[in-house]
Scaffold this motif. Structure first.
Motif, mmCIF file in Angstrom:
data_model
loop_
_atom_site.group_PDB
_atom_site.id
_atom_site.type_symbol
_atom_site.label_atom_id
_atom_site.label_comp_id
_atom_site.label_asym_id
_atom_site.label_seq_id
_atom_site.Cartn_x
_atom_site.Cartn_y
_atom_site.Cartn_z
ATOM 1 N N ALA A 190 43.801 0.331 7.347
ATOM 2 C CA ALA A 190 42.954 2.146 7.484
ATOM 3 C C ALA A 190 45.094 2.122 8.679
ATOM 4 O O ALA A 190 44.525 3.623 7.865
ATOM 5 N N LEU A 191 44.969 1.469 9.505
ATOM 6 C CA LEU A 191 46.581 2.480 9.817
ATOM 7 C C LEU A 191 47.463 2.821 8.366
ATOM 8 O O LEU A 191 48.471 3.914 8.564
ATOM 9 N N CYS A 194 34.573 0.846 10.522
ATOM 10 C CA CYS A 194 34.434 1.522 12.537
ATOM 11 C C CYS A 194 35.438 1.708 12.529
ATOM 12 O O CYS A 194 35.255 0.253 13.244
ATOM 13 N N LEU A 195 35.957 1.877 13.430
ATOM 14 C CA LEU A 195 37.089 2.494 14.271
ATOM 15 C C LEU A 195 37.607 3.412 14.797
ATOM 16 O O LEU A 195 37.058 4.790 14.152
ATOM 17 N N ALA A 196 37.949 4.021 16.153
ATOM 18 C CA ALA A 196 37.861 4.808 16.831
ATOM 19 C C ALA A 196 39.560 4.750 17.855
ATOM 20 O O ALA A 196 39.140 4.262 18.694
ATOM 21 N N LEU A 197 40.270 5.008 17.504
ATOM 22 C CA LEU A 197 41.934 5.696 17.614
ATOM 23 C C LEU A 197 42.112 6.339 18.350
ATOM 24 O O LEU A 197 41.797 7.628 17.228
ATOM 25 N N ASP A 198 43.204 6.397 18.912
ATOM 26 C CA ASP A 198 43.997 8.165 18.873
ATOM 27 C C ASP A 198 44.523 8.326 17.725
ATOM 28 O O ASP A 198 44.099 9.997 17.677
ATOM 29 N N GLU A 199 45.019 8.304 16.593
ATOM 30 C CA GLU A 199 45.035 8.385 15.620
ATOM 31 C C GLU A 199 44.742 8.739 14.372
ATOM 32 O O GLU A 199 44.439 9.362 13.781
ATOM 33 N N LEU A 200 42.985 7.830 14.894
ATOM 34 C CA LEU A 200 42.194 7.900 13.380
ATOM 35 C C LEU A 200 40.664 7.303 13.817
ATOM 36 O O LEU A 200 40.669 6.622 14.323
ATOM 37 N N THR A 201 39.976 7.698 13.149
ATOM 38 C CA THR A 201 38.394 7.445 13.421
ATOM 39 C C THR A 201 38.025 7.392 12.213
ATOM 40 O O THR A 201 38.359 8.683 10.866
ATOM 41 N N LEU A 202 37.253 6.527 11.708
ATOM 42 C CA LEU A 202 36.598 5.729 10.589
ATOM 43 C C LEU A 202 35.315 4.687 10.785
ATOM 44 O O LEU A 202 35.120 4.512 11.739
ATOM 45 N N PRO A 203 34.214 5.719 9.334
ATOM 46 C CA PRO A 203 34.892 6.507 8.874
ATOM 47 C C PRO A 203 34.762 8.077 9.971
ATOM 48 O O PRO A 203 34.513 8.182 10.775
ATOM 49 N N ARG A 204 35.253 8.985 8.989
ATOM 50 C CA ARG A 204 35.807 10.678 8.894
ATOM 51 C C ARG A 204 34.539 11.306 9.775
ATOM 52 O O ARG A 204 33.574 10.985 8.597
#
Length: 170
Positions: A64-65, A103-113
């Motif tokens: 994803a990154l 499914c992830l939540a990082l400062d630069e990316l959240t999935l799913p959007r």
């Protein structure tokens, strides 16, 4: 391999930017499916030009990154340098919507959007392209999410032509 979904958009000469963006996707990831292109009134920036949006889907083994970094490089190559406002007009806007069931939540990316269910210009082409695909977080197919959505305040319509270089293959 995971199913990757990208939101593609343009408000500054979309006929110039969406076709080459799709070509770059194909060169990088191989077979890419593309929804119809939809025109919509701007959300969050009154008086701005209309936006043209589509969803692209393809299989990839990229993280994803890495996918997010690729989309940012593509945007940077097409948009003038400088600070950006959310919802501001852009020559090219690429949003990573989902990567498989990640499914992830990082400062630069959240999935799913979160935009998947928030905006008609995202959910409509996504439901058209992948009607039975379940949303990674809630598990509801995109077509059912669209049927339940209330987008009366978000005008959207399919563009009745295809730009040179943009091939639709849902």
């Amino acid at each position: 391999m995971s199913l990757v979904c990208l939101g593609l958009g343009s408000s500054a000469a979309p006929e110039v930017y969406l076709g080459p963006c799709f070509d770059a996707l194909e060169r990088t990831f191989g077979a890419v499916r593309l929804s119809r292109i939809f025109e919509s009134e701007p959300v969050g920036c009154p008086g701005a030009a209309n936006f043209f949006n589509a969803v692209a889907a393809f299989e990839s083994d990229w993280s994803a990154l890495a996918l997010n970094a690729w989309t940012k490089r593509q945007e940077a190559a097409q948009n003038p340098p400088g600070p950006r406002r959310r919802h501001a007009p852009k020559a090219l806007d690429i949003d990573l919507l989902s990567v498989g069931d990640t499914c992830l939540a990082l400062d630069e990316l959240t999935l799913p959007r979160a935009d998947i269910t928030r905006y008609a210009f995202v959910l409509t082409p996504l439901a058209e392209l992948l009607p039975n695909q379940p949303h990674p977080r809630c598990g509801t197919p995109y077509a059912k999410l669209l049927a339940r959505a209330d987008f009366r305040d978000q005008r959207l319509w399919p563009v009745p032509f295809t730009w040179c270089g943009v091939r639709r293959s849902p």
